[in-house]
Write a protein that holds these residues in place. Structure first.
Motif, PDB file in Angstrom:
ATOM      1  N   CYS A 125       0.846  -1.196   0.000  1.00  0.00           N
ATOM      2  CA  CYS A 125       0.000   0.000   0.000  1.00  0.00           C
ATOM      3  C   CYS A 125       0.877   1.239   0.000  1.00  0.00           C
ATOM      4  O   CYS A 125       1.857   1.329   0.732  1.00  0.00           O
ATOM      5  CB  CYS A 125      -0.907  -0.011   1.221  1.00  0.00           C
ATOM      6  N   LEU A 126       0.517   2.221  -0.825  1.00  0.00           N
ATOM      7  CA  LEU A 126       1.326   3.425  -0.972  1.00  0.00           C
ATOM      8  C   LEU A 126       1.021   4.455   0.105  1.00  0.00           C
ATOM      9  O   LEU A 126       1.657   5.493   0.155  1.00  0.00           O
ATOM     10  CB  LEU A 126       1.075   4.055  -2.341  1.00  0.00           C
ATOM     11  N   CYS A 159      -1.353   6.534   0.241  1.00  0.00           N
ATOM     12  CA  CYS A 159      -1.526   7.732  -0.584  1.00  0.00           C
ATOM     13  C   CYS A 159      -1.925   8.940   0.265  1.00  0.00           C
ATOM     14  O   CYS A 159      -2.763   8.815   1.168  1.00  0.00           O
ATOM     15  CB  CYS A 159      -2.621   7.519  -1.626  1.00  0.00           C
ATOM     16  N   CYS A 162      -9.130   5.058  -2.201  1.00  0.00           N
ATOM     17  CA  CYS A 162      -9.823   3.847  -1.775  1.00  0.00           C
ATOM     18  C   CYS A 162     -10.938   4.159  -0.785  1.00  0.00           C
ATOM     19  O   CYS A 162     -12.003   3.545  -0.817  1.00  0.00           O
ATOM     20  CB  CYS A 162      -8.829   2.863  -1.166  1.00  0.00           C
ATOM     21  N   PRO A 203      -6.066   3.230   4.344  1.00  0.00           N
ATOM     22  CA  PRO A 203      -4.600   3.241   4.452  1.00  0.00           C
ATOM     23  C   PRO A 203      -4.124   3.155   5.905  1.00  0.00           C
ATOM     24  O   PRO A 203      -3.117   2.505   6.185  1.00  0.00           O
ATOM     25  CB  PRO A 203      -4.195   4.575   3.828  1.00  0.00           C
ATOM     26  N   CYS A 233      -8.609   1.897  -5.800  1.00  0.00           N
ATOM     27  CA  CYS A 233      -7.188   1.940  -5.409  1.00  0.00           C
ATOM     28  C   CYS A 233      -6.329   2.392  -6.594  1.00  0.00           C
ATOM     29  O   CYS A 233      -6.505   1.911  -7.723  1.00  0.00           O
ATOM     30  CB  CYS A 233      -6.767   0.546  -4.924  1.00  0.00           C
ATOM     31  N   VAL A 234      -5.377   3.297  -6.334  1.00  0.00           N
ATOM     32  CA  VAL A 234      -4.558   3.841  -7.433  1.00  0.00           C
ATOM     33  C   VAL A 234      -3.753   2.750  -8.142  1.00  0.00           C
ATOM     34  O   VAL A 234      -3.403   2.900  -9.311  1.00  0.00           O
ATOM     35  CB  VAL A 234      -3.577   4.939  -6.953  1.00  0.00           C
TER      36      VAL A 234
HETATM   37  S1  SF4 Z   1      -5.615   3.760  -2.870  1.00  0.00           S
HETATM   38 FE1  SF4 Z   1      -5.724   3.133  -0.730  1.00  0.00          FE
HETATM   39  S2  SF4 Z   1      -5.220   0.971  -0.713  1.00  0.00           S
HETATM   40 FE2  SF4 Z   1      -4.624   1.737  -2.732  1.00  0.00          FE
HETATM   41  S3  SF4 Z   1      -2.501   2.263  -2.448  1.00  0.00           S
HETATM   42 FE3  SF4 Z   1      -3.596   4.123  -2.023  1.00  0.00          FE
HETATM   43  S4  SF4 Z   1      -3.958   4.111   0.188  1.00  0.00           S
HETATM   44 FE4  SF4 Z   1      -3.279   2.040  -0.375  1.00  0.00          FE
END
Ligand code: SF4
Ligand SMILES: Cc1cc2nc3c(=O)[nH]c(=O)nc-3n(C[C@H](O)[C@H](O)[C@H](O)COP(=O)(O)OP(=O)(O)OC[C@H]3O[C@@H](n4cnc5c(N)ncnc54)[C@H](O)[C@@H]3O)c2cc1C
Ligand SMILES: Cc1cc2nc3c(=O)[nH]c(=O)nc-3n(C[C@H](O)[C@H](O)[C@H](O)COP(=O)(O)OP(=O)(O)OC[C@H]3O[C@@H](n4cnc5c(N)ncnc54)[C@H](O)[C@@H]3O)c2cc1C
Ligand code: FES
Lengths: 467, 284
Positions: A47-48, A50, A55, A66, A108-109
């Motif tokens: 998981c980034l 973000c 999400c 996240p 999700c990205v």
């Molecule tokens: S969109 Fe949500 S689940 Fe997907 S990478 Fe970003 S924070 Fe993580």
């Protein structure tokens, strides 16, 4: 925690171990086995985190995704489950049955790169981890407000309302028509997809919080909503959509033709698959046709398969339009369910002794998109053919049971039986009466029912505080 | 959980249970039924209610021991707890001032006829009751029924009491109290069908309390569907009362037989002997 910019993208979604198809098609144990700890941590590390997480917007109850995923990455599972439970009181259920691929994971990205984070599996991991610890954390409750709420129906909508209101200090009683709590989670969704012990655990949790649970109580029959209003400050109706539709074609009352509800109730609620230890009988069928293409149809098909039948899913559109979750379609295919697409049953033919023997079908082709946005199936003339079957399970949909509407004067309902509510609050046309879940939307999803329950609980709380 | 307050075998193989279920007892109306589970692993079976006492919070049921669940129920001692007693289910029987009403009961239906006759009498009707059994020793509640009716007729198959034969003799009773405005009948499916067949040529509206296989009793599963006239009805919520002249009897009889083979397995294990299924108690 890693900074998003610096991390090298890992687009390999970690697989969740499953029982192999040859094994699971002969048992009722759960198909998907859940992530082992290390796999969960690895998946979470993808998981980034973000800065503007998309999400969360995909989640109907807006879990801080996240945040809980970072907790897993950091191996702080206690903190992780707490984050989820701020928004979702049934994570072990949602982690298993939510259509994540269309919700959080769709948003999700990493999806664009083909490696969206397995958010649902991580949610399930935390919930199962917590359960495995034995003691579930109990929140401290505020002092009682002296206000009382009656909740009709023990499905996801009702459970959510009850959980939220008890935590705000109100006294809550759930009235459930069946002898077990959980709604569709216990009478519809099969054990191999959602073990009943999980639902039971969640219900026990509410009981320990102090929610009163009354089973075997049919509102509208045992007592009406009006009679409950004499004793309770507010009533929430979460009675679901449990009235089965039939196709209205000849031969539908032959023996061996079931509604999905009958078939699944016999199997799940009444444990027919353990017959004769449990006494509710279920027939042994050799050739079963399941009509429909949603989750309900998949559940019926996979259940019948496990009882040893050869199973065909008969669906009037093509595979693309199947409304069931992709994961469940794949599971069904792997297990050996055969699909007959672009096929419409037009009548059932008996064997002369009252049992269904054959099904006459028409082949279809797809025309222009209809109101639902999907291409309309059109019958191909002269394409009739017969299929040999000894059972048919009709899984084409449900609408709300009219029992409550017909015994609650002034409660506004639509032609299809759904209750009219204010979208933001869940308020019905009757004073002090709220509603939510499938009874409002028609057959939908667990998480939407829970979302509706949450909104209604907020509005009920506001009302109770104003008294 | 509902407590079994009293149990009694009133005639061979026929049992009377008194159950403490105050909420249900408060809401009951004549013609309604409850769904009962006898044990945790047990199935849900529908049983009509024969009497109730809101003040005591009790209701009573007369049932015939025909299979696994009823056999288990028959063996439970007073003081036992039934895991499920839910209701009242189904629509109450229509009670009005009709004029003269003939109430026909057979088998366990003699029990559930009692509150109907009482309510009809209270509504100012002339109430004629006819009850039927294979032999006089299988009759029960004659005195009770006599108290709530203007006339009580008995028909026995072997002629040991009253008229000899079966409900085929109803026209004689009807002839003696013309005009009869309505017939209401409770009992096993064969009896209901027979009464409907007899009354059809006489043109008397005949209300039958149907007993198809049920599970939930709230309209959720659809197993209880019956064809009445041109439409499919769910007996648990649209009924159990229907116009006997409109019911597709062949279909109903067939649907009731769906699980006979499977049920036999449970019955044998609960009883340790061969089972006799309720095939109409000697109606031919
Ligand atoms: S969109 Fe949500 S689940 Fe997907 S990478 Fe970003 S924070 Fe993580
Ligand atoms: C076979 C099947 C598979 C499904 N699979 C999925 C899935 O994979 N993912 C997903 O998200 N969704 C799935 N769904 C849909 C999901 O289960 C429902 O949307 C959800 O359960 C709705 O919750 P609810 O609380 O509104 O109603 P329900 O779950 O229907 O609960 C309503 C409860 O109210 C009780 N009740 C009804 N009338 C009365 C009354 N008069 N008095 C007292 N109690 C009453 C009922 O007995 C029931 O327990 C599935 C549904 C089915 C049938
Ligand atoms: C509305 C209604 C009211 C009834 N009232 C009475 C009553 O007052 N007294 C009484 O003795 N009986 C009554 N019956 C019939 C009673 O429900 C059955 O005798 C009982 O279910 C038999 O169960 P079992 O397990 O003992 O026998 P089983 O061996 O399971 O079955 C014996 C026969 O009973 C019928 N049956 C089986 N399961 C069911 C079921 N779930 N629902 C309905 N019928 C079933 C079938 O025709 C079967 O062949 C009523 C039925 C209905 C629908
Ligand atoms: S018993 Fe299930 S619908 Fe009537």
């Amino acid at each position: 925690m890693t900074e998003p910019g610096k991390k090298k993208l890992d687009l390999r979604r970690r697989e969740m171990p499953k029982q192999p198809p040859e094994v699971r098609r002969r048992n009722f144990s759960e198909v998907a086995l859940g992530y082992p700890v290390e796999t969960a941590v690895e998946e979470a590390q993808r998981c980034l985190n973000c800065p503007k997480p998309s999400c969360i917007g995909g989640c109907p109850v807006e879990i801080d995704i996240p945040k809980f995923i970072q907790c897993i990455a950091a191996r702080d599972f206690v903190a992780g489950i707490r984050v989820i439970k701020e928004k979702n009181c049934l994570p072990a259920v949602c982690g298993r049955v939510c259509p994540q691929e269309e919700q959080c994971e769709e948003a999700c990205v990493l999806k664009k790169r083909g490696g969206q984070v397995a958010i649902g599996r991580l949610e399930r991991f935390l919930a199962d981890w917590e359960a495995a610890q034995g003691e579930v954390e109990m929140p401290t409750l505020p002092p009682p407000t002296g206000r009382k709420v009656a909740v009709v129906g023990g499905g996801p909508a009702g459970l959510t309302v009850a959980g939220d209101l008890i935590r705000l200090g109100h006294a809550v009683t759930i009235f459930e028509a069946l002898h077990k709590m959980g709604g569709v989670l216990v009478y519809g969704i099969p054990e191999f997809r959602l073990p009943k012990a999980i639902v039971h655990r969640e219900v026990e949790y509410l009981r320990r919080l102090g929610v009163q649970i009354v089973t075997d109580f049919v509102v509208g029959k045992t007592r009406t909503v009006d009679s409950l209003l004499e004793e309770y400050d507010a009533v929430f109706i979460g009675s679901g959509a449990g009235l089965p539709w039939f196709m209205q074609i000849p031969g539908e009352n032959l023996n061996g033709v079931y509604s999905a509800n009958e078939y699944l109730t016999r199997m799940n609620l009444m444990k027919g698959f353990l017959f004769p230890q449990y006494h509710t009988p279920i027939k042994e069928h050799r050739r079963v046709a399941v009509i429909g293409g949603g989750n309900v149809a998949m559940d019926c098909a996979r259940t019948a398969l496990r009882l040893g039948a050869e199973v065909r899913v008969v669906y009037r559109r093509s595979r693309e339009e199947l409304p069931a979750r992709e994961e469940e379609i794949e599971n069904a295919e792997e297990e050996g369910v055969v699909f007959d697409f672009l096929t419409l049953p037009v009548r059932y033919i008996g064997d002369g002794n009252g049992w269904v023997k054959e099904m006459e079908c028409l082949k279809m082709k797809l025309g222009e998109p209809d109101a639902s946005g999907r291409r309309r199936p059109i019958p191909i003339e002269g394409s009739e053919y017969r299929m040999a079957v000894d059972a048919v399970i009709c899984a084409i949909g449900n609408s709300p049971n009219p029992l409550i509407a017909s015994t609650t004067p002034g409660l506004e309902v639509r032609k299809n039986g759904t209750i009219v509510v204010d979208e933001e609050t869940g308020k019905t046309s009757r004073e002090r009466v709220w509603a939510g879940g499938d009874v409002v939307t028609g057959a939908a999803t667990v998480i939407l029912a829970m979302g509706a329950g949450r909104k209604a609980a907020r509005s009920i709380h506001q009302y109770l505080c104003s008294l | 959980m509902a407590e079994l307050r009293a149990t009694e075998m009133i005639v061979p193989n026929m049992h009377l249970l008194t159950i403490h279920a105050p909420e249900v007892a408060k809401a009951l109306r004549p013609g309604q039924f409850v769904i009962v589970r006898a044990e945790e692993e047990g199935e849900r079976i529908p049983l009509s209610v024969s009497d109730w006492d809101p003040a005591e919070g009790t209701l009573s049921i007369v049932f015939m021991n025909v299979g696994g669940t009823t056999n288990t129920l028959a063996k439970l001692p007073a003081g036992s707890r039934l895991p499920t007693v839910v209701g009242p289910l189904g629509k109450p029987t229509e009670i009005d001032h009709f004029g003269t009403v003939l109430c026909v009961g057979g088998c366990y239906g003699i029990g559930s006829l009692y509150p109907l006759a009482r309510a009809l009498k209270l509504a100012g009707n002339k109430v004629i009751v006819a009850i039927e059994a294979r032999s006089s020793f299988l009759l029960f509640w004659e005195e009770r029924l006599a108290q709530v009716s203007d006339q009580l007729h008995v028909i026995t198959r072997d002629g040991s009491k009253g008229l000899r034969g079966h409900v085929g003799r109803l026209p004689e009773i009807i002839a003696g109290c013309q005009p009869v405005h309505r017939i209401i009948t409770n009992g096993c499916t064969y009896l209901l069908k027979r009464v409907s067949d007899v009354s059809r040529p006489l043109g008397i509206k005949t209300v039958v309390s149907l007993n198809p296989i049920m599970i939930d009793g709230t309209g959720m599963c659809g197993v209880c569907r019956v064809t009445v006239g041109a439409s499919t009805q769910f007996a648990c919520v649209d009924g159990p009362d229907f116009d006997g002249h409109q019911v597709d009897w062949a279909e109903l009889l067939q649907r009731r037989m769906q699980y006979v083979r499977e049920e036999m397995r449970v019955y044998r294990s609960s009883r340790g002997e061969e089972a006799v299924i309720c095939q109409g108690h000697g109606h031919d």
